[in-house]
Scaffold this motif. Structure first.
Motif, PDB file in Angstrom:
ATOM      1  N   TYR A  94      35.537  44.432  34.143  1.00  0.00           N
ATOM      2  CA  TYR A  94      36.258  44.213  32.887  1.00  0.00           C
ATOM      3  C   TYR A  94      37.706  44.691  32.983  1.00  0.00           C
ATOM      4  O   TYR A  94      38.614  44.097  32.391  1.00  0.00           O
ATOM      5  CB  TYR A  94      35.541  44.891  31.723  1.00  0.00           C
ATOM      6  N   ARG A 147      39.445  41.936  34.657  1.00  0.00           N
ATOM      7  CA  ARG A 147      39.669  40.826  33.735  1.00  0.00           C
ATOM      8  C   ARG A 147      40.931  41.040  32.901  1.00  0.00           C
ATOM      9  O   ARG A 147      41.710  40.107  32.674  1.00  0.00           O
ATOM     10  CB  ARG A 147      38.455  40.675  32.824  1.00  0.00           C
ATOM     11  N   ARG A 154      41.575  35.299  41.968  1.00  0.00           N
ATOM     12  CA  ARG A 154      41.170  36.379  41.074  1.00  0.00           C
ATOM     13  C   ARG A 154      41.281  37.744  41.763  1.00  0.00           C
ATOM     14  O   ARG A 154      41.887  38.680  41.227  1.00  0.00           O
ATOM     15  CB  ARG A 154      39.737  36.137  40.603  1.00  0.00           C
ATOM     16  N   ASN A 206      44.168  40.643  41.141  1.00  0.00           N
ATOM     17  CA  ASN A 206      43.735  41.947  40.634  1.00  0.00           C
ATOM     18  C   ASN A 206      44.228  43.074  41.524  1.00  0.00           C
ATOM     19  O   ASN A 206      44.731  44.096  41.027  1.00  0.00           O
ATOM     20  CB  ASN A 206      42.209  41.995  40.539  1.00  0.00           C
ATOM     21  N   THR A 225      34.900  38.660  37.805  1.00  0.00           N
ATOM     22  CA  THR A 225      35.243  38.104  36.490  1.00  0.00           C
ATOM     23  C   THR A 225      34.626  36.725  36.284  1.00  0.00           C
ATOM     24  O   THR A 225      34.440  36.297  35.143  1.00  0.00           O
ATOM     25  CB  THR A 225      36.762  38.047  36.300  1.00  0.00           C
TER      26      THR A 225
END
Length: 332
Positions: free
Chosen positions: A14, A17, A59, A63, A167
């Motif tokens: 999370y 995300r 992703r 991140n 995610t």
């Protein structure tokens, strides 16, 4: 309760995300009418091939780079970032680095198809061809880190990378809360591990099925051996699933062992047929690694009747010459 040794939790997913929101696409989960009827199930396609970089790898790379910037500031990355890749991760790193104005060097083995190398170069990164395996390419990465002070963005074996890929799992259950099973291509383990941590953290009963190549599958061999082992890489339609997992693996080997319920291997012929099926019936042109979920159901007769099943369509890095080879192998 002690945190897991691999460092990937629902909380870290999370957090990822929140970091990547607005930087990557929230890809659609589409119900396939054709596959649902064919397998007497509700079959959904998670279309990561629609990421702006062409694959799910954006992703994890986004991140990690964002987390490093939050921690160390942009100046700490001015000497550049580097990685080794089978193609998609390199493209993701190049994409994220270009957006931030950070130099990037991506090291590829000679087995990575030319179209993937060109796609990385088109984003402004320098490509270096090194050896005939990802492990050999990583030797040049290590030199760049040690001698030139570049920052490593690993392709899979890091909690920030796996959490970024995780995610996808959050999105899956938001779009289909009653999901029974997710079928995921498995190589280094960042994708399957991240998704598995997410879906099992939210809904424990979701079954996670891994799909590896029939030859040159390092994670498959490592799981059989009970520890990371070296495996010779071979050319494959599913080239994105090639490469080693690292004998010093610190994250994804343990993570995959924790979250994966079952595991199959697929042949080149099955991958070829699945690639052709996805173009003919779903109108999507994808690389071999993106088609292994369908290949696994078809080749192994996986019993998904009555289930809600998601297939991860992981990337679009295929050229027409490779697709023509797949079509010939499939006899279509």
């Amino acid at each position: 309760m002690n945190p897991p040794s691999h460092g990937v939790t629902l909380a870290s997913i999370y957090e990822a995300r929140a970091r990547i929101q607005g930087q990557v696409a929230r890809t659609p989960l589409v119900r396939s009418l054709t596959l649902s009827e064919r397998f007497d199930a509700e079959v959904y396609l998670k279309l990561e091939n629609q990421q702006p970089s062409g694959a799910f790898k954006l992703r994890g790379a986004t991140n990690m780079i964002a987390a490093l910037m939050d921690r160390d500031g942009l100046e700490a990355l001015q000497r550049g970032v580097t990685t080794a890749s089978t193609g998609n991760h390199g493209r993701a790193v190049a994409f994220a680095a270009a957006r931030l104005g950070v130099p990037a060097v991506v090291c590829l083995s000679e087995l990575v198809p030319a179209n993937k190398a060109h796609a990385i170069e088109a984003l402004g990164a320098e490509v270096r061809r090194v050896g005939r395996s990802q492990d050999e390419a990583f030797q040049e990465v290590a030199r760049l880190v040690n001698e030139q002070g570049m920052t490593l963005v690993p392709p899979f074996d890091d909690p920030l990378i796996a959490s970024g890929q995780g995610t996808i799992g959050v999105e899956l259950l938001e779009d289909q809360p009653a999901l029974d099973r997710v079928i995921v291509g498995l190589s280094g383990g960042g994708l399957l591990g991240g998704i598995g941590a997410a879906v099992k953290g939210i809904r424990r009963g979701v079954q996670v099925t891994g799909v590896s190549l029939s030859q040159g599958a390092a994670m498959w061999e490592s799981l059989q051996a009970g520890q990371p082992v070296d495996v010779e890489e071979v050319a494959s339609l599913g080239d994105s699933l090639g490469g080693g997992i690292g004998l010093d693996n610190v994250c994804t080997f343990a993570l995959v062992r924790e979250v994966m319920d079952d595991h199959v291997q697929v042949s080149e012929g099955a991958i070829a047929r699945a690639m052709v099926d996805l173009l003919q019936h779903e109108k999507i042109l994808v690389e071999g690694a993106a088609a292994v979920g369908l290949a696994a159901i078809d080749e192994h007769g996986l019993d998904i009747r009555g289930q809600k099943v998601a297939l991860i369509v992981s990337g679009n890095g295929v050229d027409l010459a490779t697709f023509d080879r797949a079509r010939s192998l499939a006899g279509r």
